[in-house]
Design an enzyme around this catalytic site. Sequence first.
Site, PDB file in Angstrom:
ATOM      1  CD  GLU A  11      -8.466  19.946  59.523  1.00 39.04           C
ATOM      2  OE1 GLU A  11      -8.542  21.045  60.078  1.00 39.04           O
ATOM      3  OE2 GLU A  11      -9.121  18.960  59.888  1.00 39.04           O
ATOM      4  CB  ALA A  69      -7.448  14.527  50.962  1.00 41.41           C
ATOM      5  CD1 TRP A  70      -7.129  10.515  47.312  1.00 43.63           C
ATOM      6  CD2 TRP A  70      -9.318  10.188  47.603  1.00 43.63           C
ATOM      7  NE1 TRP A  70      -7.282   9.386  48.082  1.00 43.63           N
ATOM      8  CE2 TRP A  70      -8.618   9.162  48.274  1.00 43.63           C
ATOM      9  CE3 TRP A  70     -10.716  10.180  47.654  1.00 43.63           C
ATOM     10  CZ2 TRP A  70      -9.252   8.145  48.982  1.00 43.63           C
ATOM     11  CZ3 TRP A  70     -11.356   9.172  48.358  1.00 43.63           C
ATOM     12  CH2 TRP A  70     -10.630   8.168  49.015  1.00 43.63           C
ATOM     13  CG  ASN A  71     -12.165  13.505  51.143  1.00 42.68           C
ATOM     14  OD1 ASN A  71     -11.334  14.380  50.950  1.00 42.68           O
ATOM     15  ND2 ASN A  71     -12.722  13.282  52.310  1.00 42.68           N
ATOM     16  CD  GLU A  92      -8.422  22.901  56.735  1.00 44.33           C
ATOM     17  OE1 GLU A  92      -9.303  22.093  56.387  1.00 44.33           O
ATOM     18  OE2 GLU A  92      -7.479  23.246  56.004  1.00 44.33           O
ATOM     19  CB  CYS A  97     -11.613  12.826  57.232  1.00 48.13           C
ATOM     20  SG  CYS A  97     -12.442  14.401  57.333  1.00 48.13           S
ATOM     21  CB  THR A 136       0.202  11.826  54.481  1.00 48.94           C
ATOM     22  OG1 THR A 136      -0.063  10.646  53.734  1.00 48.94           O
ATOM     23  CG2 THR A 136       0.686  12.930  53.563  1.00 48.94           C
ATOM     24  N   GLY A 192      -5.027  15.035  63.946  1.00 47.74           N
ATOM     25  CA  GLY A 192      -4.556  16.289  63.377  1.00 47.74           C
ATOM     26  C   GLY A 192      -4.086  17.327  64.371  1.00 47.74           C
ATOM     27  CG  ASP A 210     -10.992  14.805  38.911  1.00 47.67           C
ATOM     28  OD1 ASP A 210     -10.313  15.786  39.266  1.00 47.67           O
ATOM     29  OD2 ASP A 210     -10.501  13.799  38.353  1.00 47.67           O
TER      30      ASP A 210
HETATM   31  O1  TXE Z   1      -4.469  11.035  51.565  1.00 44.43           O
HETATM   32  P1  TXE Z   1      -2.883  10.974  51.341  1.00 44.43           P
HETATM   33  P2  TXE Z   1      -5.554  10.804  50.449  1.00 44.43           P
HETATM   34  C1  TXE Z   1      -7.905  11.845  55.058  1.00 44.43           C
HETATM   35  C2  TXE Z   1      -8.785  10.618  55.067  1.00 44.43           C
HETATM   36  C3  TXE Z   1      -7.871   9.589  54.451  1.00 44.43           C
HETATM   37  C4  TXE Z   1      -7.036  10.394  53.470  1.00 44.43           C
HETATM   38  C5  TXE Z   1      -7.517  10.185  52.058  1.00 44.43           C
HETATM   39  O2  TXE Z   1      -9.196  10.316  56.370  1.00 44.43           O
HETATM   40  O3  TXE Z   1      -7.051   9.067  55.488  1.00 44.43           O
HETATM   41  O4  TXE Z   1      -7.179  11.779  53.817  1.00 44.43           O
HETATM   42  O5  TXE Z   1      -6.936  11.142  51.221  1.00 44.43           O
HETATM   43  C6  TXE Z   1       0.108  14.380  49.405  1.00 44.43           C
HETATM   44  N1  TXE Z   1       4.675  15.027  51.659  1.00 44.43           N
HETATM   45  N2  TXE Z   1      -8.745  13.004  55.061  1.00 44.43           N
HETATM   46  O6  TXE Z   1      -5.510   9.361  50.082  1.00 44.43           O
HETATM   47  O7  TXE Z   1      -2.445   9.792  50.573  1.00 44.43           O
HETATM   48  C7  TXE Z   1      -0.680  13.636  48.355  1.00 44.43           C
HETATM   49  O8  TXE Z   1      -0.128  13.847  47.070  1.00 44.43           O
HETATM   50  C8  TXE Z   1       3.825  15.930  51.140  1.00 44.43           C
HETATM   51  C9  TXE Z   1      -8.797  13.804  56.273  1.00 44.43           C
HETATM   52  O9  TXE Z   1      -5.381  11.827  49.367  1.00 44.43           O
HETATM   53  O10 TXE Z   1      -2.354  11.183  52.693  1.00 44.43           O
HETATM   54  C10 TXE Z   1      -2.066  14.269  48.518  1.00 44.43           C
HETATM   55  O11 TXE Z   1      -2.135  15.480  47.807  1.00 44.43           O
HETATM   56  N3  TXE Z   1       2.653  15.603  50.537  1.00 44.43           N
HETATM   57  C11 TXE Z   1      -9.508  15.086  56.070  1.00 44.43           C
HETATM   58  C12 TXE Z   1      -2.150  14.551  50.007  1.00 44.43           C
HETATM   59  O12 TXE Z   1      -0.809  14.543  50.485  1.00 44.43           O
HETATM   60  C13 TXE Z   1       2.326  14.294  50.483  1.00 44.43           C
HETATM   61  C14 TXE Z   1     -10.670  15.078  55.165  1.00 44.43           C
HETATM   62  C15 TXE Z   1      -2.969  13.520  50.781  1.00 44.43           C
HETATM   63  O13 TXE Z   1      -2.534  12.240  50.413  1.00 44.43           O
HETATM   64  C16 TXE Z   1       3.157  13.281  50.997  1.00 44.43           C
HETATM   65  C17 TXE Z   1     -10.419  14.286  53.989  1.00 44.43           C
HETATM   66  C18 TXE Z   1       4.383  13.695  51.619  1.00 44.43           C
HETATM   67  N4  TXE Z   1       5.232  12.822  52.142  1.00 44.43           N
HETATM   68  C19 TXE Z   1      -9.520  13.250  53.962  1.00 44.43           C
HETATM   69  N5  TXE Z   1       2.534  12.073  50.788  1.00 44.43           N
HETATM   70  C20 TXE Z   1      -9.844  15.875  57.308  1.00 44.43           C
HETATM   71  N6  TXE Z   1      -9.469  15.464  58.506  1.00 44.43           N
HETATM   72  O14 TXE Z   1     -10.435  16.915  57.148  1.00 44.43           O
HETATM   73  C21 TXE Z   1       1.383  12.340  50.152  1.00 44.43           C
HETATM   74  N7  TXE Z   1       1.241  13.662  49.964  1.00 44.43           N
END
Ligand code: TXE
Length: 488
Positions: free
Chosen positions: A250, A151-153, A462, A284, A232, A458, A93
């Site tokens: 986060e 997030a997807w990572n 967590e 991140c 976001t 953030g 995935d």
């Molecule tokens: O983030 P997105 P992504 C951060 C990493 C990078 C990002 C990548 O640094 O910047 O995450 O993940 C939902 N209202 N971290 O691209 O696009 C969206 O559907 C409500 C930090 O996924 O921001 C998804 O499920 N929800 C981290 C989620 O938000 C909304 C560790 C994240 O989407 C929304 C890993 C809205 N308005 C990655 N818009 C850490 N610090 O631990 C989007 N979503």
Amino acid sequence: MTRFPLVCNHIGGAYVSTASGERFQSRDPARGELLAEIETAGPDEVEAAVVAAEAGFKVWSRMTGAERARILRRTADILRARNAELAELETRDTGKPIQETSVVDVLSGADCLDYFAAIAATLTGEQVDLGPSAFGYVRREPLGVVAGIGAWNYPLQIACWKAAPALACGNAMVFKPAELTPLSAARLAEIFVEAGLPAGVFNVVQGDARTGRALVAHPRIRKVSLTGEVGTGKRVMADAAATLKHVTLELGGKSPILVFDDANLDNAVGGALLGNFYSAGEVCSNGTRVFVHRTVKAEFLARLKARVERMVVGDPLDPASHVGALISAEHMDKVLGYIEKGRAEGARLLTGGERVTCDGLDRGFFVAPTVFDGCQDGMAIVREEIFGPVMTVLEFDDEDEVVERANATEFGLAAGVFTRDLTRGHRVVAALEAGTCWINHYNVTPIELPFGGVKLSGLGRENSRAAVEHYTQAKSVYVALADVESPY
Ligand code: TXE
């Protein structure tokens, strides 16, 4: 034609079909193959999930912490027993190498569930003596229905990092995984049911920002925990204001690694590799600004280049692969765009710098681990989060200068310091603006330590006992032991 599995929303302990019938697809980013079709949760499904969570909460919050702990531990045991199968699912995935997902993604989720099971069984309030005529006590109560947005990572790890403390404290959760990686959270919901979690305590709704916004806006959801980009996070916090929800965020980062002249250079190179190329750089907390003391930079770069060029970019299902596929074509183009920008801004490409398409990798989204030297603080590749396998190397002369430059960012997620002088290590870490720091290591996140950012990276933390503060509320109780004295 092969029918791909249809993944529905998991609500009230079972898969349920959506009213709208709207669907989206999940594809394997290493091969471009369709993995599954997923039903999008609309307002009706979000409402049904909250209703189910309220019913689950009634049962779950009446159980004792020890009873809740048993179910969380059983869930952890099932995750470990199915590690191989779940790791493969996560690799398909996300595109991340199986050599990572089989040792980190599932097992760290299981460790998180075990850790918060122990907290569930030991969660207490406090009693306060108020003299002979009264005493007080403070109850630690759950918030009720809470939401997690991932997030997807690290899809499964993020789902566990949010669900475990929430459920340990007696809450029920509605979780939305990132639309790019919807599969493992659904499996977690199944496993919770198998472990005996009461129906509705953990629900998974699928979809993009629209579904996420519906959760944030829902008046009976008391808290939202988001993992995602800074933009976001700001939008979620703004939306949460309408119903005065607790939020924990986060978010992203552009973290520094400081390599002093007395550092163990093999460890510093190892830390920089962990902090830039694990999960193809889609982490991140990555230390993507590597500041190296001028006197050791040449040796550092020589050892770095040799080790980077031994890394294997390949099929993530091949245990020999170190660097897998990026999450999507769009994200790969974003990363390649930053590499072009780095060249244009005059950074010196030390290694990597291109898409990898040989040996059948052209069907996926592979970028070679890339290192830029001769970087300047004002470059876009030094200031902006790339979220891909791109390391920038900068040089410095003295401690005060490098601390100031390391802090000159709106992010503040993490930081690393490599030095044999531990007095300096502790002094520098105390001066760095970051929520998580490492001395002589990088990107090791034991569940016992809080994880999270400061500044734009953030709000809240967590993991560790700190998470209990975010998933409970205090109720003060005053108990009179004498008559009421009243002037009226
Ligand atoms: O983030 P997105 P992504 C951060 C990493 C990078 C990002 C990548 O640094 O910047 O995450 O993940 C939902 N209202 N971290 O691209 O696009 C969206 O559907 C409500 C930090 O996924 O921001 C998804 O499920 N929800 C981290 C989620 O938000 C909304 C560790 C994240 O989407 C929304 C890993 C809205 N308005 C990655 N818009 C850490 N610090 O631990 C989007 N979503």
